[in-house]
Design a protein around this motif. Structure first.
Motif, short mmCIF file in Angstrom:
data_model
loop_
_atom_site.label_atom_id
_atom_site.label_comp_id
_atom_site.label_asym_id
_atom_site.label_seq_id
_atom_site.Cartn_x
_atom_site.Cartn_y
_atom_site.Cartn_z
N LEU A 47 8.88 1.72 -18.57
CA LEU A 47 8.21 2.86 -18.66
C LEU A 47 7.20 2.87 -19.34
N SER A 48 6.88 2.22 -20.56
CA SER A 48 5.57 2.00 -21.57
C SER A 48 4.76 1.38 -20.48
N VAL A 49 4.94 0.36 -19.79
CA VAL A 49 4.08 -0.33 -18.87
C VAL A 49 3.68 0.35 -18.02
N ARG A 50 4.58 1.35 -17.17
CA ARG A 50 3.96 2.06 -16.09
C ARG A 50 2.93 3.01 -16.54
N GLU A 51 3.04 3.54 -17.86
CA GLU A 51 2.33 4.62 -18.25
C GLU A 51 0.93 4.02 -18.70
N ALA A 52 0.84 2.88 -19.23
CA ALA A 52 -0.26 2.26 -19.56
C ALA A 52 -1.29 1.68 -18.28
N VAL A 53 -0.38 1.25 -17.25
CA VAL A 53 -1.14 1.10 -15.88
C VAL A 53 -1.70 2.52 -15.34
N ARG A 54 -0.95 3.46 -15.60
CA ARG A 54 -1.27 4.99 -15.13
C ARG A 54 -2.62 5.24 -15.84
N VAL A 55 -2.63 5.10 -17.19
CA VAL A 55 -3.88 5.29 -17.92
C VAL A 55 -5.11 4.38 -17.40
N LEU A 56 -4.86 3.28 -17.11
CA LEU A 56 -5.80 2.45 -16.74
C LEU A 56 -6.29 2.55 -15.31
N ALA A 57 -5.31 3.04 -14.60
CA ALA A 57 -5.90 3.37 -13.25
C ALA A 57 -6.83 4.43 -12.96
N HIS A 58 -6.43 5.64 -13.95
CA HIS A 58 -7.33 6.82 -14.24
C HIS A 58 -8.62 6.42 -14.50
N ALA A 59 -8.62 5.28 -15.47
CA ALA A 59 -9.84 4.92 -16.07
C ALA A 59 -10.62 4.07 -15.11
N GLY A 60 -10.33 3.79 -14.09
CA GLY A 60 -11.07 3.10 -12.89
C GLY A 60 -10.84 1.75 -12.74
N LEU A 61 -10.02 0.79 -14.11
CA LEU A 61 -9.74 -0.51 -14.09
C LEU A 61 -9.04 -1.03 -12.88
N LEU A 62 -7.94 -0.14 -12.69
CA LEU A 62 -6.81 -0.36 -11.64
C LEU A 62 -6.46 0.33 -10.64
N HIS A 63 -6.06 -0.14 -9.53
CA HIS A 63 -5.44 0.64 -8.46
C HIS A 63 -4.38 0.27 -8.05
N THR A 64 -3.31 1.38 -7.76
CA THR A 64 -1.94 1.09 -7.27
C THR A 64 -1.96 1.32 -5.82
N ARG A 65 -1.48 0.40 -5.15
CA ARG A 65 -1.08 0.41 -3.57
C ARG A 65 0.32 0.81 -3.34
N GLN A 66 0.72 1.94 -2.75
CA GLN A 66 2.06 2.15 -2.77
C GLN A 66 2.88 1.14 -1.86
N GLY A 67 3.62 0.49 -2.29
CA GLY A 67 4.41 -0.51 -1.66
C GLY A 67 3.87 -1.82 -1.82
N ASP A 68 2.75 -2.26 -2.31
CA ASP A 68 2.10 -3.31 -2.43
C ASP A 68 1.98 -3.69 -3.68
N GLY A 69 1.45 -2.91 -4.63
CA GLY A 69 1.03 -3.42 -6.19
C GLY A 69 -0.11 -2.90 -6.74
N THR A 70 -0.50 -3.46 -7.80
CA THR A 70 -1.60 -2.96 -8.57
C THR A 70 -2.64 -3.79 -8.71
N TYR A 71 -3.70 -3.44 -8.44
CA TYR A 71 -5.09 -4.43 -8.15
C TYR A 71 -5.99 -3.95 -9.38
#
Length: 219
Positions: A47-71
């Motif tokens: 849960l903590s990791v998921r929230e961290a990834v969400r924050v970094l995706a919002h910042a533009g460093l990461l992008h999550t592709r549904q059913g594929d993973g986070t890039y």
């Protein structure tokens, strides 16, 4: 990765993931480990990791592709913020900023260019000319921006080169916005190359000004 203490877990996870991205552990375009693997490495819940990834995706460093993973999509949040701002900038604002960058790049390039720099500029101009004759606006815009990037590189100032590259997408859009006007044959860029090749800083600056003046009129 370092095992993170259980205090401010999400903030700690954000900091650790950001550090790994900035260090190039996961280069741009690559997929980061799964939530479960990250959680195990960091010693915290998914849960903590998921929230961290969400924050970094919002910042533009990461992008999550549904059913594929986070890039990883970027390594520097400041560059992401600048790119987003440039995406909404008016074409005239872009030209105003270029009046600063292009003139400095031309002046420095005239005094610092190498034979390798000149070759790179000639190649980009050849592609620009071929695309123009073919009516290929996208190819023309790409080659035009590449040429100006080569001029900035020939200045041998790393900061100037980085600033110019951060604007490259906006520069391409500004060329495409001119549509047919961009493809009208002219010799200005060849004149700029000649001035840089001859080491004539004053002429290089003058030609750069004329190029931007013409783009402003085309708008």
């Amino acid at each position: 990765m370092r095992n993170v203490a259980r205090t401010s877990l999400v903030d700690a996870a954000i900091a650790e993931l950001r550090r790994e991205i900035a260090a190039g552990v996961w280069p741009v375009g690559t997929k980061i480990p799964s939530e479960s693997r990250l959680a195990e490495s960091l010693g915290m819940s998914r849960l903590s990791v998921r929230e961290a990834v969400r924050v970094l995706a919002h910042a533009g460093l990461l992008h999550t592709r549904q059913g594929d993973g986070t890039y990883v999509t970027a390594t520097d949040e400041s560059k992401v913020a600048l790119r987003r701002r440039l995406d909404t900038a008016a074409a005239m604002d872009i030209i105003d900023v270029r009046r600063g960058l292009d003139l400095v790049a031309a002046r420095l390039a005239a005094g610092r260019r190498t034979d390798q720099d000149l070759t790179a500029m000639r190649e980009s101009l050849a592609r620009r000319d071929a695309a123009g004759r073919a009516g290929d606006l996208d190819g023309f815009a790409d080659a035009d921006v590449d040429f100006h990037l080569m001029v900035a590189d020939a200045a041998h100032n790393a900061l100037l080169g980085d600033l110019y590259r951060s604007m490259s997408d906006a520069l391409r859009d500004s060329v495409r916005d001119q549509e047919e006007a961009a493809l009208v044959p002219d010799t200005s860029h060849e004149e700029l190359l000649r001035a840089i090749e001859e080491g004539d800083a004053a002429k290089a600056v003058a030609v750069s000004v004329s190029i931007l003046d013409q783009q402003e009129r085309d708008l």
